[in-house]
Motif scaffolding. Structure first.
Motif, PDB file in Angstrom:
ATOM      1  N   HIS A 146     -45.196  -3.825  -6.682  1.00  0.00           N
ATOM      2  CA  HIS A 146     -46.061  -4.881  -6.159  1.00  0.00           C
ATOM      3  C   HIS A 146     -45.257  -6.167  -5.922  1.00  0.00           C
ATOM      4  N   ALA A 147     -45.672  -6.949  -4.923  1.00  0.00           N
ATOM      5  CA  ALA A 147     -44.977  -8.188  -4.529  1.00  0.00           C
ATOM      6  C   ALA A 147     -43.568  -7.866  -4.035  1.00  0.00           C
ATOM      7  N   ALA A 148     -43.505  -6.987  -3.051  1.00  0.00           N
ATOM      8  CA  ALA A 148     -42.229  -6.462  -2.578  1.00  0.00           C
ATOM      9  C   ALA A 148     -41.339  -7.512  -1.929  1.00  0.00           C
ATOM     10  N   ALA A 149     -41.921  -8.600  -1.426  1.00  0.00           N
ATOM     11  CA  ALA A 149     -41.122  -9.626  -0.759  1.00  0.00           C
ATOM     12  C   ALA A 149     -40.695 -10.749  -1.700  1.00  0.00           C
ATOM     13  N   GLY A 150     -40.995 -10.617  -2.982  1.00  0.00           N
ATOM     14  CA  GLY A 150     -40.600 -11.627  -3.955  1.00  0.00           C
ATOM     15  C   GLY A 150     -39.155 -11.479  -4.380  1.00  0.00           C
ATOM     16  N   GLY A 151     -38.729 -12.323  -5.310  1.00  0.00           N
ATOM     17  CA  GLY A 151     -37.340 -12.330  -5.743  1.00  0.00           C
ATOM     18  C   GLY A 151     -36.893 -11.019  -6.355  1.00  0.00           C
ATOM     19  N   VAL A 212     -45.469   3.003 -11.551  1.00  0.00           N
ATOM     20  CA  VAL A 212     -45.834   1.808 -10.800  1.00  0.00           C
ATOM     21  C   VAL A 212     -45.220   0.618 -11.507  1.00  0.00           C
ATOM     22  N   TYR A 213     -44.552  -0.246 -10.743  1.00  0.00           N
ATOM     23  CA  TYR A 213     -43.955  -1.467 -11.276  1.00  0.00           C
ATOM     24  C   TYR A 213     -44.819  -2.650 -10.845  1.00  0.00           C
ATOM     25  N   ASP A 214     -45.377  -3.372 -11.819  1.00  0.00           N
ATOM     26  CA  ASP A 214     -46.353  -4.406 -11.496  1.00  0.00           C
ATOM     27  C   ASP A 214     -46.026  -5.727 -12.186  1.00  0.00           C
ATOM     28  N   GLY A 215     -45.586  -6.705 -11.388  1.00  0.00           N
ATOM     29  CA  GLY A 215     -45.368  -8.048 -11.894  1.00  0.00           C
ATOM     30  C   GLY A 215     -46.483  -9.000 -11.513  1.00  0.00           C
ATOM     31  N   VAL A 216     -47.552  -8.484 -10.924  1.00  0.00           N
ATOM     32  CA  VAL A 216     -48.665  -9.328 -10.467  1.00  0.00           C
ATOM     33  C   VAL A 216     -49.706  -9.514 -11.569  1.00  0.00           C
ATOM     34  N   GLY A 217     -50.050  -8.434 -12.272  1.00  0.00           N
ATOM     35  CA  GLY A 217     -50.936  -8.576 -13.414  1.00  0.00           C
ATOM     36  C   GLY A 217     -52.387  -8.288 -13.126  1.00  0.00           C
ATOM     37  N   LYS A 218     -53.245  -9.252 -13.421  1.00  0.00           N
ATOM     38  CA  LYS A 218     -54.698  -9.063 -13.423  1.00  0.00           C
ATOM     39  C   LYS A 218     -55.226  -8.457 -12.128  1.00  0.00           C
ATOM     40  N   ASP A 219     -54.778  -8.952 -10.978  1.00  0.00           N
ATOM     41  CA  ASP A 219     -55.361  -8.527  -9.708  1.00  0.00           C
ATOM     42  C   ASP A 219     -55.035  -7.082  -9.341  1.00  0.00           C
ATOM     43  N   THR A 220     -53.884  -6.599  -9.762  1.00  0.00           N
ATOM     44  CA  THR A 220     -53.440  -5.264  -9.344  1.00  0.00           C
ATOM     45  C   THR A 220     -53.536  -4.214 -10.441  1.00  0.00           C
ATOM     46  N   TRP A 221     -53.794  -4.639 -11.648  1.00  0.00           N
ATOM     47  CA  TRP A 221     -53.776  -3.730 -12.801  1.00  0.00           C
ATOM     48  C   TRP A 221     -54.707  -2.525 -12.662  1.00  0.00           C
ATOM     49  N   PRO A 222     -56.019  -2.708 -12.452  1.00  0.00           N
ATOM     50  CA  PRO A 222     -56.907  -1.532 -12.478  1.00  0.00           C
ATOM     51  C   PRO A 222     -56.565  -0.508 -11.402  1.00  0.00           C
ATOM     52  N   ALA A 223     -56.333  -0.973 -10.175  1.00  0.00           N
ATOM     53  CA  ALA A 223     -56.050  -0.042  -9.086  1.00  0.00           C
ATOM     54  C   ALA A 223     -54.692   0.626  -9.250  1.00  0.00           C
ATOM     55  N   SER A 224     -53.750  -0.072  -9.859  1.00  0.00           N
ATOM     56  CA  SER A 224     -52.425   0.524 -10.058  1.00  0.00           C
ATOM     57  C   SER A 224     -52.498   1.772 -10.915  1.00  0.00           C
ATOM     58  N   LEU A 225     -53.352   1.759 -11.919  1.00  0.00           N
ATOM     59  CA  LEU A 225     -53.505   2.938 -12.767  1.00  0.00           C
ATOM     60  C   LEU A 225     -53.975   4.139 -11.956  1.00  0.00           C
ATOM     61  N   ASP A 226     -54.788   3.878 -10.929  1.00  0.00           N
ATOM     62  CA  ASP A 226     -55.306   4.962 -10.096  1.00  0.00           C
ATOM     63  C   ASP A 226     -54.266   5.519  -9.129  1.00  0.00           C
ATOM     64  N   CYS A 227     -53.096   4.880  -9.054  1.00  0.00           N
ATOM     65  CA  CYS A 227     -52.012   5.381  -8.204  1.00  0.00           C
ATOM     66  C   CYS A 227     -51.123   6.387  -8.931  1.00  0.00           C
ATOM     67  N   ARG A 229     -49.841   9.642 -11.192  1.00  0.00           N
ATOM     68  CA  ARG A 229     -50.120  11.057 -11.438  1.00  0.00           C
ATOM     69  C   ARG A 229     -50.269  11.260 -12.947  1.00  0.00           C
ATOM     70  N   PRO A 230     -50.729  12.413 -13.402  1.00  0.00           N
ATOM     71  CA  PRO A 230     -50.795  12.661 -14.835  1.00  0.00           C
ATOM     72  C   PRO A 230     -49.443  12.420 -15.521  1.00  0.00           C
ATOM     73  N   PHE A 231     -49.483  11.798 -16.658  1.00  0.00           N
ATOM     74  CA  PHE A 231     -48.320  11.414 -17.455  1.00  0.00           C
ATOM     75  C   PHE A 231     -47.500  10.298 -16.792  1.00  0.00           C
ATOM     76  N   GLY A 232     -48.054   9.642 -15.777  1.00  0.00           N
ATOM     77  CA  GLY A 232     -47.340   8.569 -15.110  1.00  0.00           C
ATOM     78  C   GLY A 232     -47.204   7.339 -15.994  1.00  0.00           C
ATOM     79  N   LEU A 233     -46.259   6.472 -15.603  1.00  0.00           N
ATOM     80  CA  LEU A 233     -45.933   5.280 -16.386  1.00  0.00           C
ATOM     81  C   LEU A 233     -46.317   4.018 -15.627  1.00  0.00           C
ATOM     82  N   MET A 234     -47.131   3.178 -16.252  1.00  0.00           N
ATOM     83  CA  MET A 234     -47.482   1.871 -15.717  1.00  0.00           C
ATOM     84  C   MET A 234     -46.581   0.829 -16.360  1.00  0.00           C
ATOM     85  N   VAL A 235     -45.741   0.181 -15.536  1.00  0.00           N
ATOM     86  CA  VAL A 235     -44.806  -0.823 -16.033  1.00  0.00           C
ATOM     87  C   VAL A 235     -45.347  -2.196 -15.656  1.00  0.00           C
TER      88      VAL A 235
END
Length: 324
Positions: A146-151, A212-227, A229-235
């Motif tokens: 998430h936030a692919a155009a950031g630093g 899934v790599y997520d530095g955005v937090g609250k706004d992207t958290w719930p939907a990111s989990l739905d991306c 697969r089983p045993f996947g890692l949410m970072v």
């Protein structure tokens, strides 16, 4: 006397003041650094606002580069005249000169400029632990950032691509999408106009992602989990939109026995050997040409208020420097 950005109370960008400071001589294990540049990072806004509580008054900034002007007792591997960089506590890079613990700094190789280092140490070493240690990206993996155009995002896209991954990124507008594509992303999703969960399912044929790599937090958290697969890692490594709210850990079972981690650069570089190893891996991938560090914005250090306003308004992309 030197000048630095000082904060006497937490709040918005306007609480930052350009003031004279006394630097002093380095104590045991310390060096004095004349700054060439400091890096601007979203974590700086957390320290300024008080989201991450720190004693006041305070000079913020975790990332910087410069030349060594004095060395304290017990310092053997850094000498006066060396070019050094760091991305570490104690805070204080928004300053013309500062004292720093020598064991938190690394000497820059000839192939890395001060400006590159100041714009990449925190973001680049964050990327290093994300792609090589938190989840070791392998050829053939498909990953989401998430936030692919950031630093961090622009460095991540290039590094993940160099490791053989198919890289998906989310952005907020067409200009940022173009920038992300130019930095390794195979698929770029505008989260303002498209549902990124549906797009991820299309891209993966319904299989989902290993990470899934997520530095955005609250706004992207719930939907990111739905991306995932089983045993996947949410970072979850940052919270630009606000902290992730409390959640029922039982939901991870229903979504496929998922894993969640909340890593920090501080932990991954706490040992001197890990810090040096991370920095050297970053230097190597940059000097190889696989990852290019581009400074997208530069502000005078005394104009840090404007820099923070632009950062929080999402007007910046990639790496930003504050120059004394």
């Amino acid at each position: 006397m030197a000048h630095a950005i000082r904060i006497h109370e937490n709040g918005g960008p306007e609480v930052m003041k350009w003031e004279q400071v006394e630097v002093g001589d380095p104590g045991p294990g310390q060096i004095r650094i004349k700054a060439t540049a400091a890096g601007l990072n979203y974590i700086d806004t957390y320290h300024r606002s008080g989201l991450y509580k720190l004693p006041l008054p305070l000079t913020i900034g975790m990332e910087g580069a410069g030349s060594v002007t004095a060395v304290g007792s017990g310092v053997t591997d850094i000498k006066v005249g060396d070019r050094v960089a760091y991305a570490s506590a104690p805070l204080g890079s928004y300053a013309e000169e500062r004292l720093m613990q020598a064991d938190r700094c690394v000497v820059l190789p000839d192939g890395i400029s001060d400006q590159q280092a100041a714009g990449m140490m925190l973001k680049g070493m964050t990327t290093e632990y994300l792609v090589r240690r938190t989840y070791q990206i392998k050829p053939g993996d498909t990953v989401l950032f998430h936030a692919a155009a950031g630093g961090v995002g622009l460095i991540f896209g290039q590094w993940a691509k160099a490791l053989g991954a198919t890289v998906i990124g989310t952005v907020g507008d067409a200009q940022k999408a173009e920038l992300a594509r130019a930095h390794g992303y195979d698929h770029v999703i505008n989260y303002r106009t498209d549902n990124f969960v549906e797009r991820v399912k299309e891209i993966t044929g319904g299989a989902g992602l290993p990470v899934v790599y997520d530095g955005v937090g609250k706004d992207t958290w719930p939907a990111s989990l739905d991306c995932l697969r089983p045993f996947g890692l949410m970072v979850s490594f940052g919270n630009a939109s606000g902290p992730v709210p409390p959640f029922d850990v039982g939901m991870l079972a229903g979504k496929g026995s998922l894993y969640v981690t909340r890593p920090t650069l501080v932990t991954y570089t706490a040992k001197r050997a890990d810090l040096v190893g991370s920095a050297n891996a970053l230097f190597d991938v940059v000097m190889s040409g696989k990852v290019k560090i581009e400074i997208k914005q530069t502000y005078a250090m005394k104009d840090a208020v404007k820099a923070h306003q632009d950062l929080e308004a999402r007007k910046t992309t990639g790496s930003t420097l504050l120059v004394p």
